[in-house]
Motif scaffolding. Structure first.
Motif, PDB file in Angstrom:
ATOM      1  N   ARG A   1       1.332   4.746   1.222  1.00  0.00           N
ATOM      2  CA  ARG A   1       0.783   5.461   2.371  1.00  0.00           C
ATOM      3  C   ARG A   1       1.335   6.880   2.446  1.00  0.00           C
ATOM      4  NH1 ARG A   1       0.961   0.038   4.329  1.00  0.00           N
ATOM      5  NH2 ARG A   1      -1.116  -0.579   5.110  1.00  0.00           N
TER       6      ARG A   1
ATOM      7  N   THR B   1       0.839  -1.201   0.000  1.00  0.00           N
ATOM      8  CA  THR B   1       0.000   0.000   0.000  1.00  0.00           C
ATOM      9  C   THR B   1       0.871   1.247   0.000  1.00  0.00           C
ATOM     10  OG1 THR B   1      -1.670  -1.205   1.261  1.00  0.00           O
ATOM     11  CG2 THR B   1      -1.845   1.193   1.215  1.00  0.00           C
TER      12      THR B   1
ATOM     13  N   GLU C   1      -3.421   4.847   0.926  1.00  0.00           N
ATOM     14  CA  GLU C   1      -4.005   5.465   2.109  1.00  0.00           C
ATOM     15  C   GLU C   1      -3.447   6.876   2.260  1.00  0.00           C
ATOM     16  OE1 GLU C   1      -3.354   3.130   5.572  1.00  0.00           O
ATOM     17  OE2 GLU C   1      -4.681   1.487   4.930  1.00  0.00           O
TER      18      GLU C   1
ATOM     19  N   THR D   1       1.344  10.276   4.816  1.00  0.00           N
ATOM     20  CA  THR D   1       1.122  10.696   6.199  1.00  0.00           C
ATOM     21  C   THR D   1       1.512  12.155   6.372  1.00  0.00           C
ATOM     22  OG1 THR D   1       3.351  10.154   6.987  1.00  0.00           O
ATOM     23  CG2 THR D   1       1.734   8.350   6.908  1.00  0.00           C
TER      24      THR D   1
ATOM     25  N   ASP E   1      -3.469   9.834   5.130  1.00  0.00           N
ATOM     26  CA  ASP E   1      -3.786  10.023   6.541  1.00  0.00           C
ATOM     27  C   ASP E   1      -3.026  11.239   7.066  1.00  0.00           C
ATOM     28  OD1 ASP E   1      -4.402   9.832   9.225  1.00  0.00           O
ATOM     29  OD2 ASP E   1      -4.079   7.671   9.330  1.00  0.00           O
TER      30      ASP E   1
END
Length: 580
Positions: free
Chosen positions: A91, A89, A300, A93, A302
């Motif tokens: 990701r 994945t 993702e 952040t 976030d």
């Protein structure tokens, strides 16, 4: 005649919106922009002439720009045509650079894929038909549940090959609870049931890899077998049922080797790591190339805002049996690994966004995904999904909502737009999933979408039963075309379904037709517009609803709703059901 002409013109205009996605202009590189190409090198400079190879490398390279003028000015990552295979994945952040647009360069399809190629097949025979087989090596994906060929998802064999079996009798000695101590009146946590032994005419290869799907109420239980007693018919289930199994319930088996016989079907023997594929007539084993995925989530986001994605195809991810999520606080579900009893709410997102503002997906394609397509959850605000194509999505196409908190709190979702999208073929693995599912959100627009070919509700808004506090309000569900949903699989659904007290919510200008619930014993409720428990303070006007299996409009209970100037026609059980 004037009204009919206007309706037909509106439908033509709406349908024309999805003919093609906008062409992207050739990039003009800014001072901080990066270029990426599948033919690039992650050690390169990232210029147009020396592109990086992977999005992950570009993401890491941009971290150095945090705190510089680039952060405010915004940066583009220009993606060259080709397939970018994701082994894990991607990701984003708080450590990543915000205000980055990831956009196709315009030189061909940009594909973010969770799959890898499998080749090197040999021709054999199984179940009396020609098959290609391969013993998987350490270089191949293992344990996957999704397989693709030429952009099409291939099917696992089911038993029976058509139709269904019916639960023969229950197995109360295996129930988790009794009538006296059940935590919810609609569940007993059943861990087994009895089939008619005559229905178990085949002895399953690797029975623990076989899945059973039970169709009942508004949910389809999907679980693995743990026991098959062909003499008594007893079937053990890998997790307790979330809803009561009934003797009238339909069920069938998936991933059954003995039923492998149709072109395009496949089976993976996980004990021997042998892949079987039934080819089309003109295929050869030497030329066969399949793509397998065991990655559920592609991306993702976030805690980083201003992320925009344009002209990208997100595709080829795997599915997993969902584990209990956050949406019910009932400890009995998490303690006993019980699935969400409604709307496939526990399924993860192939793309998940949390605690981010100004996130946008524009002119993107979401194809052959094993989870929700785009999941906008806790703390997502001022974000949009616009002019995208969703096709063959295992669960919900677009999911919107965080927890039921106060407006302005960090977890609150707010001001989300889902518009101009074509959603066709959702809920393909988790039948009770929804086209666009909005749970708790402070303000949203769901408009000008075409939603078709699902087995359950097309648009669902609200997540509170009754009149208790509800973050969800001021939702505009307008000018959507919704049709051919339900298709006789489940019950208790609507073209548009609402729940709870949500002042300022408007349902207007929608065209809904051909909604069909389970027509068998115990089946009910294929409505066009469905204001379910506590739906209140809404305006429902100027909607055209026809050819539903139940009524065009159904109201369970609510207060303060205004329902005016709608047309309902040709629905099997009438035009309006006032409910309770």
């Amino acid at each position: 005649m004037k009204k009919l002409t206007a309706v037909l013109l509106a439908l033509l205009l709406l349908g024309g919106a999805f003919g093609a996605f906008s062409a992207l202009a050739a990039p003009t590189a800014g001072p901080y922009d990066l270029f990426v190409s599948p033919a690039g090198d992650d050690a390169a400079t990232g210029t147009k002439d020396a592109p990086l190879k992977t999005p992950a490398a570009a993401k890491e390279r941009l971290k150095a720009l945090k705190g510089t003028t680039a952060e405010k000015a915004g940066v583009h990552v220009w993606l060259g045509a080709g397939v970018y295979e994701f082994a894990e994945t991607l990701r984003f952040t708080e450590a990543d650079l915000p205000n980055v647009t990831w956009a196709a360069r315009g030189d061909g399809d940009v594909i973010f894929s969770g799959a890898r190629e499998i080749a090197g097949f040999t021709e054999n025979t199984a179940n009396g038909v020609r098959v290609f087989t391969k013993r998987l090596t350490d270089a191949d994906p293992k344990g996957f549940k999704s397989l693709f060929k030429d952009g099409v998802q291939l099917s696992v064999p089911r038993y029976p090959e058509t139709g269904y079996f019916t639960v023969d009798r229950l197995c109360p000695e295996a129930d988790l609870w009794t009538e006296e101590n059940t935590p919810w009146s609609m569940t007993l946590g059943q861990r087994a049931f009895y089939a008619d032994p005559a229905d178990l005419g085949v002895e399953f290869t690797n029975p623990m890899d076989v899945q059973v799907r039970i169709l009942h109420y508004w949910h389809d239980e999907l679980m693995y077998l743990t026991e098959v007693d062909r003499a008594t018919g007893r079937l053990g289930l890998s997790r307790p049922s979330s809803m009561r199994i009934r003797e009238i319930d339909r069920y069938y088996f998936e991933n059954v080797f003995e039923a492998l016989n149709e072109p395009g079907e496949w089976y993976l023997n996980n004990e021997s790591d042998t892949l079987y594929y039934v080819p089309e007539e003109n295929e050869t084993a030497e030329a066969c190339v399949l793509r397998a995925s065991s990655l559920e989530c592609l991306m993702e986001i976030d805690g980083v805002s201003g992320m925009r994605f344009e002209g990208i195809r997100f595709t080829e991810t795997d599915w997993n049996i969902p584990t209990p999520g956050d949406w019910w606080s009932d400890n009995w579900r998490s303690e006993n690994d019980i699935d969400a009893p409604q709307a496939a709410a526990d399924v993860k997102g192939a793309i998940t966004v949390r605690y981010a503002e100004n996130t946008a997906f524009t002119n993107c394609e979401f194809l052959n995904l094993g989870a929700d397509g785009v999941k906008l959850t806790n703390g997502v605000r001022h974000s949009r999904v616009d002019s995208c194509l969703f096709r063959n999505i295992a669960a919900t196409a677009v999911y919107v909502g965080g927890p039921n908190c106060l407006p302005g709190e960090p977890d609150a979702a707010a001001d989300i737009t889902v518009t101009n999208n074509l959603i066709e073929g959702y809920g393909r693995k988790f039948f009770c999933a929804i086209g666009v599912h909005l749970t708790y959100c402070d303000g949203a627009e769901i408009s000008h979408n075409e939603i078709t070919d699902g087995y359950y509700t097309a648009v669902s808004c609200g997540w509170n039963w009754g009149y208790s506090y509800h973050l969800t309000k001021n939702i505009k569900i307008t000018d959507n075309l919704i049709y051919n949903i339900g298709q006789g699989w489940l019950s208790d659904m609507g073209g548009i379904y609402t729940l709870g007290f949500q002042p300022g919510t408007v349902l207007s200008g929608n065209v809904i037709h051909n909604v069909a619930a389970d027509p068998g014993e115990g089946g009910y409720g294929g409505w066009g517009v469905y204001l379910d428990e506590g739906s209140s303070r809404m305006l429902v006007e100027n909607n055209l609803v026809y050819c539903c299996a139940s009524q065009s409009f159904n109201i369970h209970y609510g207060e303060g709703n205004v329902i005016r100037n709608n047309i309902g026609a040709f629905s099997a059980e009438g035009q309006v059901s006032p409910g309770s």
